[in-house]
Design an enzyme around this catalytic site. Structure first.
Site, PDB file in Angstrom:
ATOM      1  N   GLY A   8      -2.894   4.743   8.980  1.00  0.00           N
ATOM      2  CA  GLY A   8      -1.718   5.277   8.160  1.00  0.00           C
ATOM      3  C   GLY A   8      -2.136   5.824   6.959  1.00  0.00           C
ATOM      4  O   GLY A   8      -3.447   6.065   6.697  1.00  0.00           O
ATOM      5  N   VAL A  53      -2.813   6.502   2.672  1.00  0.00           N
ATOM      6  CA  VAL A  53      -3.486   5.539   1.533  1.00  0.00           C
ATOM      7  C   VAL A  53      -2.304   4.787   1.196  1.00  0.00           C
ATOM      8  O   VAL A  53      -1.196   5.155   0.791  1.00  0.00           O
ATOM      9  CB  VAL A  53      -4.092   6.448   0.518  1.00  0.00           C
ATOM     10  CG1 VAL A  53      -4.464   5.745  -0.575  1.00  0.00           C
ATOM     11  CG2 VAL A  53      -5.146   7.203   1.049  1.00  0.00           C
ATOM     12  N   ARG A  54      -2.522   3.515   0.865  1.00  0.00           N
ATOM     13  CA  ARG A  54      -1.498   2.624   0.531  1.00  0.00           C
ATOM     14  C   ARG A  54      -0.334   2.183   1.246  1.00  0.00           C
ATOM     15  O   ARG A  54       0.892   2.230   0.952  1.00  0.00           O
ATOM     16  CB  ARG A  54      -1.043   2.797  -0.928  1.00  0.00           C
ATOM     17  CG  ARG A  54      -2.250   3.188  -1.979  1.00  0.00           C
ATOM     18  CD  ARG A  54      -2.804   1.860  -2.295  1.00  0.00           C
ATOM     19  NE  ARG A  54      -3.700   1.687  -3.486  1.00  0.00           N
ATOM     20  CZ  ARG A  54      -4.952   2.080  -3.314  1.00  0.00           C
ATOM     21  NH1 ARG A  54      -5.559   1.887  -2.130  1.00  0.00           N
ATOM     22  NH2 ARG A  54      -5.584   2.061  -4.468  1.00  0.00           N
ATOM     23  N   SER A  55      -0.425   2.584   2.464  1.00  0.00           N
ATOM     24  CA  SER A  55       0.641   2.466   3.519  1.00  0.00           C
ATOM     25  C   SER A  55       1.229   1.068   3.956  1.00  0.00           C
ATOM     26  O   SER A  55       2.304   0.919   4.668  1.00  0.00           O
ATOM     27  CB  SER A  55       0.518   3.327   4.588  1.00  0.00           C
ATOM     28  OG  SER A  55      -0.527   2.827   5.565  1.00  0.00           O
ATOM     29  N   ALA A 111     -15.994  -6.005   6.027  1.00  0.00           N
ATOM     30  CA  ALA A 111     -15.797  -5.149   5.152  1.00  0.00           C
ATOM     31  C   ALA A 111     -16.803  -3.967   5.018  1.00  0.00           C
ATOM     32  O   ALA A 111     -17.812  -4.393   4.863  1.00  0.00           O
ATOM     33  CB  ALA A 111     -15.417  -5.732   3.576  1.00  0.00           C
ATOM     34  N   HIS A 142      -9.212  -7.125  -2.792  1.00  0.00           N
ATOM     35  CA  HIS A 142      -9.062  -7.788  -1.454  1.00  0.00           C
ATOM     36  C   HIS A 142      -9.964  -8.985  -1.244  1.00  0.00           C
ATOM     37  O   HIS A 142      -9.282  -9.882  -0.527  1.00  0.00           O
ATOM     38  CB  HIS A 142      -9.680  -6.477  -0.365  1.00  0.00           C
ATOM     39  CG  HIS A 142      -9.025  -5.404  -0.379  1.00  0.00           C
ATOM     40  ND1 HIS A 142      -7.897  -5.672   0.886  1.00  0.00           N
ATOM     41  CD2 HIS A 142      -8.841  -4.085  -0.669  1.00  0.00           C
ATOM     42  CE1 HIS A 142      -7.292  -4.352   0.816  1.00  0.00           C
ATOM     43  NE2 HIS A 142      -7.954  -3.598   0.004  1.00  0.00           N
ATOM     44  N   ASP A 193     -12.205  -3.372   8.321  1.00  0.00           N
ATOM     45  CA  ASP A 193     -11.433  -2.506   7.256  1.00  0.00           C
ATOM     46  C   ASP A 193     -12.256  -1.638   6.467  1.00  0.00           C
ATOM     47  O   ASP A 193     -13.248  -2.216   5.634  1.00  0.00           O
ATOM     48  CB  ASP A 193     -10.590  -3.241   6.375  1.00  0.00           C
ATOM     49  CG  ASP A 193      -9.337  -2.431   5.729  1.00  0.00           C
ATOM     50  OD1 ASP A 193      -9.503  -1.319   5.813  1.00  0.00           O
ATOM     51  OD2 ASP A 193      -8.718  -3.007   5.179  1.00  0.00           O
TER      52      ASP A 193
END
Length: 183
Positions: free
Chosen positions: A9, A11-13, A38, A54, A90
């Site tokens: 998706g 960014v920031r979705s 990470a 996070h 991620d």
């Protein structure tokens, strides 16, 4: 059977939040452990804040995450997981950036090496959930470096979705199943 789920998706979705919720649900179903792989590196102040946010969110969650800070060479930790574990990575785009900029020259071998790293982790866990960014939606630059990166990322996404059991596109916090049967 080891499964791979690909989530992408803008960014920031909301893709990371969806991935974390999905991973938690899968770990509860399987009775396995949750692992967060990470890939971020605190390269600037904004990235440092995002990483810390996070980390804090995972600490405050009701889920018990084991976090692995692994910005390159993910294959080196593949044997750290068990067949009941759920691994959330991620994010794929950050991993690709880190791998590319840790080398002197970019070559097509990086694509094969990254895919093999994902496969090695998938072979050692119950579920591998990959989060990536759709950075290719933006206008394509005429900069040769950006064009080369775009080609590699596009091929990497295609290779991962071809191997994935499920693929989701997240827009405005809404996950849309693009591949696979609804579970």
């Amino acid at each position: 059977m080891e499964k791979m789920i690909f989530i992408t998706g803008g960014v920031r979705s909301g893709k990371s939040t969806f991935a974390e919720e999905l991973a938690t649900q899968k770990a509860l179903e399987l009775g396995g452990n949750l692992h967060y792989l990470a890939t971020g590196v605190p390269s600037d102040e904004e990235m440092d804040k995002r990483i810390k946010r996070h980390q804090q969110e995972r600490k405050e969650s009701l889920s018990n995450w084991t976090t692995w800070e692994q910005s390159t060479q993910i294959e080196t930790i593949a044997s750290s997981f068990s067949k009941k574990d759920v691994v959330l990575l991620d994010c794929v785009t950050t991993l690709l950036n880190n791998e590319l900029f840790s080398q002197k020259e970019w070559d097509t071998e990086i694509l094969r090496r990254l895919v093999r790293g994902f496969e090695m982790i998938q072979e050692n866990c119950a579920e591998l959930i990959l989060v990536s960014n759709e950075v290719l939606w933006e206008g394509i630059s005429q900069n040769e470096l950006v064009l080369q990166y775009s080609r590699i990322l596009g091929h990497l996404h295609q290779a991962l979705v071809a191997r994935a059991d499920h693929a989701y596109l997240v827009e405005s916090g809404i996950p849309i199943l693009m591949k696979g049967e609804k579970e």
